[in-house]
Design a protein around this motif. Structure first.
Motif, PDB file in Angstrom:
ATOM      1  N   CYS A  46      -4.675  -7.686   4.206  1.00  0.00           N
ATOM      2  CA  CYS A  46      -4.022  -8.239   5.395  1.00  0.00           C
ATOM      3  C   CYS A  46      -3.543  -9.664   5.147  1.00  0.00           C
ATOM      4  N   ARG A  47      -4.365 -10.460   4.504  1.00  0.00           N
ATOM      5  CA  ARG A  47      -3.968 -11.840   4.217  1.00  0.00           C
ATOM      6  C   ARG A  47      -2.817 -11.878   3.222  1.00  0.00           C
ATOM      7  N   GLN A  48      -2.845 -10.979   2.228  1.00  0.00           N
ATOM      8  CA  GLN A  48      -1.743 -10.915   1.269  1.00  0.00           C
ATOM      9  C   GLN A  48      -0.424 -10.586   1.963  1.00  0.00           C
ATOM     10  N   ALA A  49      -0.463  -9.650   2.912  1.00  0.00           N
ATOM     11  CA  ALA A  49       0.756  -9.270   3.620  1.00  0.00           C
ATOM     12  C   ALA A  49       1.300 -10.425   4.441  1.00  0.00           C
ATOM     13  N   LEU A  50       0.418 -11.182   5.110  1.00  0.00           N
ATOM     14  CA  LEU A  50       0.867 -12.327   5.907  1.00  0.00           C
ATOM     15  C   LEU A  50       1.487 -13.397   5.025  1.00  0.00           C
ATOM     16  N   LYS A  51       0.868 -13.671   3.880  1.00  0.00           N
ATOM     17  CA  LYS A  51       1.431 -14.668   2.970  1.00  0.00           C
ATOM     18  C   LYS A  51       2.732 -14.169   2.348  1.00  0.00           C
ATOM     19  N   ALA A  52       2.816 -12.843   2.140  1.00  0.00           N
ATOM     20  CA  ALA A  52       4.066 -12.297   1.610  1.00  0.00           C
ATOM     21  C   ALA A  52       5.197 -12.472   2.614  1.00  0.00           C
ATOM     22  N   ALA A  53       4.904 -12.315   3.914  1.00  0.00           N
ATOM     23  CA  ALA A  53       5.935 -12.533   4.938  1.00  0.00           C
ATOM     24  C   ALA A  53       6.452 -13.961   4.883  1.00  0.00           C
TER      25      ALA A  53
END
Length: 577
Positions: free
Chosen positions: A446-453
């Motif tokens: 989840c944190r990876q996806a937010l940082k990817a955004a």
């Protein structure tokens, strides 16, 4: 059509003939391992073997344990004979028939030993232990040593094949496989060496008359008449066992004759392929018989759901799912009565269907690849990103110029995804699906996806600056992020197969991306993502949103500027550290 009675206990629904055979097999394999380790003590001395067999028999002849053991032995033998009758096709043409043949040969080879030791003790109180048995094998009747060696190897290989079929779908099997292989080689090797060393010692000691008088008494080995009677009993039981095998084979022949007379049915695979088979075959067995590729990781044991099919047309006349089939379908969250397990469904009329999982083999008998490639349930985070205004962009540019800009956009997005541990997965026009969590636990994903955004927003800024001389308006985008249980696997047909994820979580992420247009924001993140990422409840503004395809509104977080997400995640990680 109900999938299973709601009042039926889950354990009963989960247990079928194969599960019962597995449980009995595990009990018997535990006995074999214990016996083999006892034999291995012969590498120390015969006295050590006798000490070991004392504790071995103390456990296995304890009345409750003995009842379980002998019940498991008789049940396993009976189910083996039933498998000879019931099994029509084999998924793996070498291993499965080999396992069945080895298993059916064990009672023939072990009958004399069981009667001589256990029945001899029951009828005549014979106290046959290692000195007496080793004397028989190495001095009195050396030919029986080869029979016992073959028995030990067959029992061990049969058990190991069963353990392999049981464990190969478990998540830990890949890591445990080298250690299990080492044990599978060392245990029988040490056991046979122990028997050899113990037998040599007994052969030398048996030349002493005093040893013979102490270890070959009537109370230990019995009389010739008693031995002959035990041999006759063993012979009669063996003949009876062969009779049961012959009965199973005769029943197979009678079934085949009845099926031919009962008529044939047509199975249509939904891709133009149709086969005609006798009534009574399962759909998977029909695929195997006609060499039609059909996914089935567990080999038709109803231990997975990869052979699932969806019935085309009326499914009301089909046989009700068995308790085991209903259990498997319930476990994978399937409530649609048109979805069935091909390995369990035995239609008695023409049937049309299509497979839900694409097989990876050229034939239905080849071994499937890894379970993940066939289909696996996982928690993943789906990130959908879409380029805004691409239609207007294409209207005012040459086609190749448009393709160039869209490719640069997708390249910038993919770079941000990869930098943050995600996988660019599907490219649909000017949009992309990225997956997070294939190699990370849910919170990290989840944190990876937010940082990817946030990374996507940064990379698009750089792209806009690079193309500023050629763009009338900067490239805009919308991002939707949601997480949940999905099915990952290879989807497609023949040479057009892609690895992707399917499930409600993916669909919701796509819907959230669509909502960014109406809410005039860059990203929308579901409440599930914030909660799993352990972000503060007040970190982002919350609102209720109606998601197309869902009855209830969903709590989401609206992000006007996606660049803020990186700082938010970094701040949370610093606080946690």
């Amino acid at each position: 059509m109900a999938t299973a009675p709601v009042h039926m206990p889950e354990l009963v629904r989960a247990t079928g003939v194969r599960q019962l055979r597995l449980i009995c097999g595990i009990i018997l394999f535990a006995y074999v391992v214990s016996h083999f380790l006892n034999h291995a003590l012969g590498n120390i001395s015969v006295d050590a073997m006798e000490v070991g067999v004392y504790y071995h028999t103390l456990f296995w002849q304890f009345l409750p344990v003995a009842i379980v053991f002998y019940t498991a032995a008789l049940t396993h033998m009976g189910l083996g004979i039933y498998a000879l009758y019931q099994r029509r096709q084999f998924r793996w043409r070498t291993i499965e028939p080999l396992q069945l043949v080895l298993g059916l040969s064990i009672p023939v080879l072990v009958m004399g030993h069981v009667v001589g030791v256990r029945l001899g003790y029951t009828l005549y109180d014979h106290q046959k232990l290692y000195p007496q048995e080793l004397y028989l094998f190495f001095v009195a009747a050396p030919g029986r040593l080869w029979q016992m060696t073959i028995l030990l190897l067959i029992a061990w290989v049969h058990g190991c094949i069963g353990i392999f079929f049981w464990l190969r779908l478990k998540p830990f099997f890949t890591r445990a496989a080298p250690y299990l292989l080492a044990a599978a080689v060392l245990v029988p090797t040490l056991s046979l060496l122990g028997i050899y060393q113990g037998g040599r010692s007994v052969a030398v000691e048996s030349e002493d008359g005093e040893w013979r008088s102490q270890n070959l008494t009537r109370g230990q080995v019995g009389t010739v008449a008693e031995g002959n009677r035990l041999d006759r009993i063993a012979g009669g039981l063996t003949i009876g066992y062969f009779g049961l095998l012959a009965l199973a084979l005769a029943a197979r022949g009678a079934r085949a004759l009845r099926e031919r007379r009962g008529g044939m049915i047509a199975l249509s695979y939904g891709n133009g392929k149709t086969v005609r088979v006798p009534k009574g075959l399962s759909v998977l067995e029909a695929s195997l018989r006609h060499n039609v590729p059909h996914a089935s990781v567990c080999g038709g044991r109803a231990r997975c759901s990869t052979c699932r099919i969806r019935i085309i047309g009326d499914h009301g006349a089909l046989p009700e799912p068995s308790p085991r089939e209903a259990f498997v379908l319930t476990r994978v969250g399937t409530t649609d009565p048109s979805i069935r397990l091909a390995c369990q469904l035995r239609p008695d009329s023409d049937l049309s269907f299509f497979q839900l999982f694409t097989p990876h083999t050229l034939s239905a008998n080849a071994q499937a690849s890894t379970p993940a490639s066939i289909g696996q349930e996982r928690y993943l985070v789906s990130l959908f990103v879409d380029m805004r205004g691409s239609t207007q962009l294409a209207e005012k540019r040459l086609p190749f110029d448009t393709v160039f800009i869209v490719n640069r956009f997708l390249g910038a997005v993919s770079q941000a995804v990869i930098e943050n541990g995600g996988l660019p997965n599907q490219f649909v026009g000017d949009g992309m699906l990225a997956l997070f969590g294939l190699s990370a636990e849910p919170r990290t994903a989840c944190r990876q996806a937010l940082k990817a955004a946030a990374g996507i927003a940064t990379h698009i800024d750089e792209l806009n600056e690079l193309l500023s001389h050629d763009l009338r308006q900067p490239i805009r985008f919308g991002i939707g992020i949601h997480g949940g249980e999905v099915i990952i696997g290879d989807i497609g047909y023949r040479d057009h197969i892609v690895f992707t994820a399917l499930g409600d979580a993916v669909n919701v992420a796509a819907r959230l991306q669509d909502m960014t247009k109406t809410l005039a924001c860059e990203a929308i993140v579901s409440e599930e993502i914030l909660r799993t990422a352990d972000l503060a409840d007040d970190a982002l503004p919350q609102q209720e949103a109606a998601i197309r395809g869902r009855d209830e509104p969903m709590a989401v977080r609206v992000i006007a500027d996606a660049r803020e997400l990186a700082a938010l995640v970094d701040r949370t990680e610093r606080v946690a550290a």
